[in-house]
Design a protein around this motif. Structure first.
Motif, PDB file in Angstrom:
ATOM      1  N   LEU A  22      -9.838 -14.782 -62.118  1.00 38.99           N
ATOM      2  CA  LEU A  22     -11.004 -15.279 -61.369  1.00 38.99           C
ATOM      3  C   LEU A  22     -10.498 -16.458 -60.336  1.00 38.99           C
ATOM      4  CD1 LEU A  22     -13.816 -15.087 -64.016  1.00 38.99           C
ATOM      5  CD2 LEU A  22     -13.538 -13.671 -61.950  1.00 38.99           C
ATOM      6  N   ARG A  23      -9.671 -17.185 -60.973  1.00 39.11           N
ATOM      7  CA  ARG A  23      -9.358 -18.369 -60.302  1.00 39.11           C
ATOM      8  C   ARG A  23      -8.422 -17.741 -59.241  1.00 39.11           C
ATOM      9  NH1 ARG A  23     -10.846 -23.334 -60.964  1.00 39.11           N
ATOM     10  NH2 ARG A  23     -11.672 -23.947 -62.898  1.00 39.11           N
ATOM     11  N   ALA A  24      -7.364 -16.936 -59.446  1.00 42.09           N
ATOM     12  CA  ALA A  24      -6.372 -16.412 -58.247  1.00 42.09           C
ATOM     13  C   ALA A  24      -7.385 -16.013 -57.191  1.00 42.09           C
ATOM     14  CB  ALA A  24      -5.894 -15.445 -59.211  1.00 42.09           C
ATOM     15  N   HIS A  25      -8.630 -15.469 -57.385  1.00 41.63           N
ATOM     16  CA  HIS A  25      -9.190 -14.834 -56.344  1.00 41.63           C
ATOM     17  C   HIS A  25     -10.354 -15.907 -55.833  1.00 41.63           C
ATOM     18  CE1 HIS A  25      -7.851 -10.451 -56.338  1.00 41.63           C
ATOM     19  NE2 HIS A  25      -7.655 -10.926 -57.837  1.00 41.63           N
ATOM     20  N   GLY A  26     -10.248 -17.208 -56.191  1.00 41.12           N
ATOM     21  CA  GLY A  26     -11.013 -18.328 -55.563  1.00 41.12           C
ATOM     22  C   GLY A  26     -12.463 -18.394 -56.340  1.00 41.12           C
ATOM     23  N   ILE A 123     -24.376  -3.449 -57.455  1.00 40.07           N
ATOM     24  CA  ILE A 123     -23.340  -3.315 -56.532  1.00 40.07           C
ATOM     25  C   ILE A 123     -24.153  -3.439 -55.209  1.00 40.07           C
ATOM     26  CG2 ILE A 123     -21.449  -2.057 -55.739  1.00 40.07           C
ATOM     27  CD1 ILE A 123     -21.062  -3.445 -58.572  1.00 40.07           C
ATOM     28  N   TRP A 124     -24.941  -2.770 -54.877  1.00 40.75           N
ATOM     29  CA  TRP A 124     -25.607  -2.589 -53.604  1.00 40.75           C
ATOM     30  C   TRP A 124     -26.270  -4.047 -53.101  1.00 40.75           C
ATOM     31  CZ3 TRP A 124     -30.204   1.259 -51.918  1.00 40.75           C
ATOM     32  CH2 TRP A 124     -30.035   1.480 -50.634  1.00 40.75           C
ATOM     33  N   ALA A 125     -26.725  -4.747 -53.958  1.00 41.67           N
ATOM     34  CA  ALA A 125     -27.206  -6.090 -53.939  1.00 41.67           C
ATOM     35  C   ALA A 125     -26.013  -6.947 -53.296  1.00 41.67           C
ATOM     36  CB  ALA A 125     -27.961  -6.406 -54.746  1.00 41.67           C
ATOM     37  N   ALA A 126     -24.931  -6.940 -54.155  1.00 43.08           N
ATOM     38  CA  ALA A 126     -24.203  -7.691 -53.864  1.00 43.08           C
ATOM     39  C   ALA A 126     -23.436  -7.414 -52.628  1.00 43.08           C
ATOM     40  CB  ALA A 126     -22.741  -7.726 -54.972  1.00 43.08           C
ATOM     41  N   ASN A 127     -23.017  -6.299 -52.288  1.00 43.23           N
ATOM     42  CA  ASN A 127     -22.487  -6.038 -50.938  1.00 43.23           C
ATOM     43  C   ASN A 127     -23.293  -6.187 -49.628  1.00 43.23           C
ATOM     44  OD1 ASN A 127     -20.380  -4.793 -52.501  1.00 43.23           O
ATOM     45  ND2 ASN A 127     -20.993  -2.655 -52.167  1.00 43.23           N
ATOM     46  N   ARG A 128     -24.851  -6.294 -49.940  1.00 44.75           N
ATOM     47  CA  ARG A 128     -25.540  -6.446 -48.904  1.00 44.75           C
ATOM     48  C   ARG A 128     -25.568  -7.797 -48.617  1.00 44.75           C
ATOM     49  NH1 ARG A 128     -31.047  -3.978 -50.182  1.00 44.75           N
ATOM     50  NH2 ARG A 128     -31.367  -4.571 -47.737  1.00 44.75           N
ATOM     51  N   SER A 129     -25.224  -8.836 -49.800  1.00 46.93           N
ATOM     52  CA  SER A 129     -25.322  -9.977 -49.720  1.00 46.93           C
ATOM     53  C   SER A 129     -23.806 -10.645 -49.135  1.00 46.93           C
ATOM     54  CB  SER A 129     -25.516 -10.713 -50.943  1.00 46.93           C
ATOM     55  OG  SER A 129     -26.864 -10.340 -51.455  1.00 46.93           O
ATOM     56  N   GLY A 130     -22.911  -9.869 -49.051  1.00 45.39           N
ATOM     57  CA  GLY A 130     -21.550 -10.446 -48.528  1.00 45.39           C
ATOM     58  C   GLY A 130     -20.784 -10.992 -49.899  1.00 45.39           C
ATOM     59  N   ILE A 131     -20.991 -10.572 -50.863  1.00 45.30           N
ATOM     60  CA  ILE A 131     -20.447 -11.089 -52.126  1.00 45.30           C
ATOM     61  C   ILE A 131     -19.736  -9.687 -52.560  1.00 45.30           C
ATOM     62  CG2 ILE A 131     -20.949 -11.833 -54.666  1.00 45.30           C
ATOM     63  CD1 ILE A 131     -23.621 -12.693 -53.582  1.00 45.30           C
ATOM     64  N   ARG A 132     -18.287 -10.264 -53.201  1.00 44.95           N
ATOM     65  CA  ARG A 132     -17.604  -9.274 -53.614  1.00 44.95           C
ATOM     66  C   ARG A 132     -18.325  -8.631 -54.862  1.00 44.95           C
ATOM     67  NH1 ARG A 132     -12.359 -12.877 -53.906  1.00 44.95           N
ATOM     68  NH2 ARG A 132     -14.042 -14.574 -54.293  1.00 44.95           N
ATOM     69  N   SER A 133     -17.984  -7.581 -55.084  1.00 49.04           N
ATOM     70  CA  SER A 133     -18.705  -6.779 -56.336  1.00 49.04           C
ATOM     71  C   SER A 133     -17.871  -6.119 -57.146  1.00 49.04           C
ATOM     72  CB  SER A 133     -19.641  -5.720 -55.877  1.00 49.04           C
ATOM     73  OG  SER A 133     -18.817  -4.895 -55.186  1.00 49.04           O
ATOM     74  N   VAL A 134     -18.051  -6.283 -58.485  1.00 43.93           N
ATOM     75  CA  VAL A 134     -17.386  -5.770 -59.801  1.00 43.93           C
ATOM     76  C   VAL A 134     -18.335  -4.805 -60.589  1.00 43.93           C
ATOM     77  CG1 VAL A 134     -15.949  -6.033 -61.731  1.00 43.93           C
ATOM     78  CG2 VAL A 134     -15.947  -7.917 -59.863  1.00 43.93           C
ATOM     79  N   LEU A 135     -18.084  -3.413 -60.570  1.00 46.63           N
ATOM     80  CA  LEU A 135     -18.827  -2.304 -61.271  1.00 46.63           C
ATOM     81  C   LEU A 135     -17.940  -2.427 -62.561  1.00 46.63           C
ATOM     82  CD1 LEU A 135     -20.772  -0.356 -61.372  1.00 46.63           C
ATOM     83  CD2 LEU A 135     -18.905   1.306 -60.826  1.00 46.63           C
ATOM     84  N   VAL A 136     -18.792  -2.437 -63.751  1.00 48.57           N
ATOM     85  CA  VAL A 136     -18.293  -2.262 -64.971  1.00 48.57           C
ATOM     86  C   VAL A 136     -18.857  -1.399 -65.608  1.00 48.57           C
ATOM     87  CG1 VAL A 136     -17.654  -4.998 -65.272  1.00 48.57           C
ATOM     88  CG2 VAL A 136     -20.010  -4.044 -65.995  1.00 48.57           C
ATOM     89  N   LEU A 168     -10.144   5.197 -55.947  1.00 47.32           N
ATOM     90  CA  LEU A 168     -11.250   4.344 -56.545  1.00 47.32           C
ATOM     91  C   LEU A 168     -11.085   4.794 -58.110  1.00 47.32           C
ATOM     92  CD1 LEU A 168     -13.842   2.624 -55.998  1.00 47.32           C
ATOM     93  CD2 LEU A 168     -15.310   4.697 -55.935  1.00 47.32           C
ATOM     94  N   THR A 169     -10.763   3.702 -58.772  1.00 51.42           N
ATOM     95  CA  THR A 169     -10.323   4.207 -60.458  1.00 51.42           C
ATOM     96  C   THR A 169     -10.900   2.854 -61.240  1.00 51.42           C
ATOM     97  OG1 THR A 169      -8.177   3.587 -60.363  1.00 51.42           O
ATOM     98  CG2 THR A 169      -8.606   5.667 -59.854  1.00 51.42           C
ATOM     99  N   TRP A 170     -11.209   3.384 -62.380  1.00 50.02           N
ATOM    100  CA  TRP A 170     -11.198   1.964 -63.218  1.00 50.02           C
ATOM    101  C   TRP A 170     -10.072   1.269 -63.618  1.00 50.02           C
ATOM    102  CZ3 TRP A 170     -16.067   0.728 -64.205  1.00 50.02           C
ATOM    103  CH2 TRP A 170     -17.126   1.605 -63.901  1.00 50.02           C
ATOM    104  N   GLN A 171      -9.998  -0.185 -63.589  1.00 46.06           N
ATOM    105  CA  GLN A 171      -8.959  -0.916 -63.769  1.00 46.06           C
ATOM    106  C   GLN A 171      -9.209  -1.717 -65.021  1.00 46.06           C
ATOM    107  OE1 GLN A 171      -9.118  -1.697 -58.916  1.00 46.06           O
ATOM    108  NE2 GLN A 171      -9.074  -3.606 -60.095  1.00 46.06           N
ATOM    109  N   GLU A 172      -8.048  -2.461 -65.515  1.00 46.77           N
ATOM    110  CA  GLU A 172      -8.076  -3.449 -66.666  1.00 46.77           C
ATOM    111  C   GLU A 172      -8.281  -4.808 -66.223  1.00 46.77           C
ATOM    112  OE1 GLU A 172      -8.494  -2.427 -69.693  1.00 46.77           O
ATOM    113  OE2 GLU A 172      -8.393  -0.178 -68.924  1.00 46.77           O
ATOM    114  N   ASP A 173      -8.082  -5.121 -65.246  1.00 53.03           N
ATOM    115  CA  ASP A 173      -8.131  -6.513 -64.518  1.00 53.03           C
ATOM    116  C   ASP A 173      -8.280  -6.550 -63.113  1.00 53.03           C
ATOM    117  OD1 ASP A 173      -5.417  -6.512 -63.288  1.00 53.03           O
ATOM    118  OD2 ASP A 173      -4.853  -7.177 -65.329  1.00 53.03           O
ATOM    119  N   LEU A 174      -8.328  -7.721 -62.253  1.00 56.92           N
ATOM    120  CA  LEU A 174      -8.553  -8.080 -61.052  1.00 56.92           C
ATOM    121  C   LEU A 174      -7.199  -7.922 -60.267  1.00 56.92           C
ATOM    122  CD1 LEU A 174     -11.488 -10.663 -60.666  1.00 56.92           C
ATOM    123  CD2 LEU A 174     -11.483  -8.088 -60.822  1.00 56.92           C
TER     124      LEU A 174
END
Length: 180
Positions: A22-26, A123-136, A168-174
């Motif tokens: 998280l810190r690495a991505h500010g 995800i839609w709300a985040a994207n519409r707000s200009g916020i990076r989104s994480v689907l889990v 577009l695939t599931w990842q284990e981290d950012l």
């Protein structure tokens, strides 16, 4: 329309989001959905794993804020044991709840992420707000009755997203590549 539903990242579960990543991505704050993201929709008490994750983020100075469409009573009951701040009745996929969280905690869009288990709301709300989104992935395979319709739509949307964005695939981290 499908582009607006594309998450920035897809991570298996919320606990894969480490303070270091998280810190690495500010990222200074994690906005998170409640049901089936942070806690199981039918178990408001959470898990020891959740408590551990919340402690790690707190020690790292990363704020966790619940942004939920649920009522104040429901969210308050669920987050009280964790002493988490929250926005209730967020009206996702509208941007009202996201903007309320940003203003209330004096955050900039570029220093937060929104984590959720639903494309059609979180995800839609985040994207519409200009916020990076994480689907889990949802904690449970079952859902409250109000979510079942969204899940049907999401299957179609995810199929379209994966055809348009083959990586577009599931990842284990950012650290793994963004889904863009």
């Amino acid at each position: 329309m499908v582009v607006g539903l594309k998450p920035t990242w897809m991570v298996t579960n919320i606990y894969d989001l480490t303070p270091k990543d998280l810190r690495a991505h500010g990222i200074r704050a994690v906005l998170t959905d409640l049901d089936n993201t942070l806690i199981a929709w039918n178990n408001p008490d959470g898990t020891p794993e959740l408590r551990h994750w919340l402690n790690l983020l707190e020690l790292a100075g990363i704020k966790v804020i619940v942004v939920s469409n649920n009522s104040r009573r429901r969210v308050d009951r669920a987050v009280a044991p964790f002493n988490l701040p929250y926005v209730h009745r967020a009206l996702k996929p509208l941007t009202v709840g996201m903007h309320r969280a940003l203003r209330r905690w004096h955050l900039r869009r570029d220093e937060v992420i929104m984590v959720g288990d639903q494309l059609m709301t979180d995800i839609w709300a985040a994207n519409r707000s200009g916020i990076r989104s994480v689907l889990v992935k949802p904690i449970l395979k079952s859902d409250a009755w109000v979510t079942k319709g969204n899940r049907l739509m999401e299957k179609f949307v995810m199929w379209r997203l994966r055809h348009r964005y083959p990586k577009l695939t599931w990842q284990e981290d950012l650290h793994e590549r963004k889904t863009h």
